[in-house]
Design a protein around this motif. Structure first.
Motif, PDB file in Angstrom:
ATOM      1  N   ARG A  97       0.742  -1.143  -0.202  1.00  0.00           N
ATOM      2  CA  ARG A  97      -0.018  -0.105  -0.075  1.00  0.00           C
ATOM      3  C   ARG A  97       0.518   1.162  -0.056  1.00  0.00           C
ATOM      4  NH1 ARG A  97      -2.090  -3.384   3.821  1.00  0.00           N
ATOM      5  NH2 ARG A  97      -0.978  -2.356   5.375  1.00  0.00           N
ATOM      6  N   ASP A  99       4.086   4.103  -0.838  1.00  0.00           N
ATOM      7  CA  ASP A  99       4.333   4.701  -2.166  1.00  0.00           C
ATOM      8  C   ASP A  99       5.438   3.586  -2.740  1.00  0.00           C
ATOM      9  OD1 ASP A  99       2.791   6.779  -1.665  1.00  0.00           O
ATOM     10  OD2 ASP A  99       4.432   8.197  -1.155  1.00  0.00           O
ATOM     11  N   CYS A 101       5.772   0.325  -2.372  1.00  0.00           N
ATOM     12  CA  CYS A 101       5.195  -0.707  -3.106  1.00  0.00           C
ATOM     13  C   CYS A 101       4.384  -0.358  -4.090  1.00  0.00           C
ATOM     14  CB  CYS A 101       4.292  -1.271  -1.848  1.00  0.00           C
ATOM     15  SG  CYS A 101       5.216  -2.539  -0.534  1.00  0.00           S
ATOM     16  N   ARG A 102       3.757   0.550  -4.166  1.00  0.00           N
ATOM     17  CA  ARG A 102       2.947   0.935  -5.399  1.00  0.00           C
ATOM     18  C   ARG A 102       3.844   1.163  -6.679  1.00  0.00           C
ATOM     19  NH1 ARG A 102      -2.465   1.764  -4.414  1.00  0.00           N
ATOM     20  NH2 ARG A 102      -2.447   3.057  -5.960  1.00  0.00           N
ATOM     21  N   CYS A 103       4.992   1.629  -6.327  1.00  0.00           N
ATOM     22  CA  CYS A 103       6.014   2.060  -7.396  1.00  0.00           C
ATOM     23  C   CYS A 103       6.627   0.598  -7.811  1.00  0.00           C
ATOM     24  CB  CYS A 103       7.000   3.142  -7.202  1.00  0.00           C
ATOM     25  SG  CYS A 103       6.515   4.598  -6.978  1.00  0.00           S
ATOM     26  N   THR A 106       8.863  -3.436  -3.801  1.00  0.00           N
ATOM     27  CA  THR A 106       8.467  -3.930  -2.555  1.00  0.00           C
ATOM     28  C   THR A 106       9.624  -4.439  -1.659  1.00  0.00           C
ATOM     29  OG1 THR A 106       8.456  -6.091  -3.764  1.00  0.00           O
ATOM     30  CG2 THR A 106       6.522  -4.906  -3.831  1.00  0.00           C
ATOM     31  N   CYS A 109       9.813  -1.442   1.143  1.00  0.00           N
ATOM     32  CA  CYS A 109       8.562  -1.071   1.720  1.00  0.00           C
ATOM     33  C   CYS A 109       8.669  -0.160   3.088  1.00  0.00           C
ATOM     34  CB  CYS A 109       7.985  -2.570   2.023  1.00  0.00           C
ATOM     35  SG  CYS A 109       6.323  -2.092   2.988  1.00  0.00           S
TER      36      CYS A 109
END
Length: 339
Positions: A97, A99, A101-103, A106, A109
């Motif tokens: 969730r 930034d 990870c969303r990029c 991971t 994180c």
């Protein structure tokens, strides 16, 4: 199936026990995997000896972050069709969730460090429970013994992706341990013009040639080719290898550091770094994309970790197995536990 499930628990540094109880139940979104094989690496040895940074371990713990197995049960909300599938899984429990990870990063994180085998129960056990979203499924005929090395292969894949090798380039790999030799296989698949492995151990150098290297050199002989490589992938984590890797790269070259360095390692010369205009990257763990890369290479036959395995032990012989890791014997490659 036996009504009991065994696990190797390290209560505190230097103290372990073999525990048994009911098989762990997967919660919502989780799967239970029967472990086929689990590799022991230097991080596990450091955990056992008490040398791992306190921020990266939580005692008591069941170690085991390099593993393969077969999905045995699924929790609520998980596709039942996963049952019976051969698999490996990412170790980092990334939140998915933030930034980073969303990029897709991971392994960066921002929710904090959390990893199977260090802060969560790992695979030195008959069973391990992991989130289903972290699984990377294998073919039905996959060699699970070799697949246990896909975790270090994913780390190497992250390094190779960061280094962005191109066909025909001169590439050097510093270190011919597990990471180094897996790097050789992945780099050889890119068709470099030259692929040199640097390691003081003659036995490991010979294995590097079998894995696809075109040349091997001792650290002393490597001084003759300083400044000659487009890409240098450092995998040894020895006191001087970060600095040495930068000296091997040509001006404008790239260096990727994957070794786990201990305090006191020699720093990189900032003057050389600046004047040579080097690009230097580091790798710790592997994002999901690197796992996918490694699993694809394994499935396609471009990556075969099996020749690295030299010793296999049951859980009951953990003390003997962990003593081999890091002992420095040239005949010791990858050590597996086989529950």
């Amino acid at each position: 199936m036996s009504p009991l499930s065994r696990s190797l628990v390290v209560d505190r540094p230097g103290r372990h026990r073999l525990a048994s109880g009911p098989p762990p139940e997967p919660g919502p979104g989780e799967v239970r995997v029967r472990v086929a094989a689990a590799g022991i690496c230097m991080s596990d040895r450091e955990l056992y000896d008490g040398h791992r940074d306190a921020d990266y371990v939580r005692y008591p713990v069941v170690p085991g972050h390099e593993w393969s197995g077969i999905v045995e049960a699924v929790g609520a909300g998980v596709d039942p069709a996963l049952t019976g599938r051969r698999t490996v899984a990412e170790g980092f429990r990334a939140c998915g969730r933030c930034d980073r990870c969303r990029c897709g990063e991971t392994s960066l994180c921002s929710a904090g460090y959390d990893e199977t085998g260090f802060t969560r129960p790992g695979a030195f056990a008959d069973h391990v429970v992991v989130p289903a979203r972290l699984l990377h499924l294998l073919s039905d005929d996959a060699d699970l013994r070799a697949a246990a090395l896909l975790e270090p292969a994913a780390v190497v894949a992250a390094a190779v992706r960061a280094g962005a090798p191109e066909p025909g380039e001169r590439v050097a790999v510093v270190g011919a341990g597990t990471l180094g030799l897996l790097a050789v296989q992945l780099l050889a698949a890119v068709s470099p013009g030259e692929l040199t492995v640097i390691d003081p151990r003659e036995e490991r150098a010979c294995l590097a040639l079998e894995f696809g290297a075109s040349d091997t050199r001792t650290p002393k002989r490597a001084e003759e080719v300083r400044g000659g490589y487009d890409l240098v992938v450092e995998t040894a984590g020895a006191a001087t290898t970060a600095a040495d890797a930068c000296l091997l790269a040509r001006r404008g070259g790239r260096v990727v550091l994957t070794g786990m360095f201990t305090p006191g390692a020699v720093g990189i010369d900032p003057v050389h770094l600046s004047l040579s205009q080097l690009t230097v990257r580091s790798v710790f763990g592997a994002p999901s994309s690197a796992w996918s890369y490694a699993v694809r290479a394994f499935t396609a036959g471009l990556l075969d970790p099996a020749p690295l395995i030299t010793h296999e032990f049951p859980l009951e012989q953990f003390a003997e197995a962990v003593a081999l890791v890091g002992a420095g014997g040239p005949e010791t490659g990858k050590v597996l536990l086989r529950p």
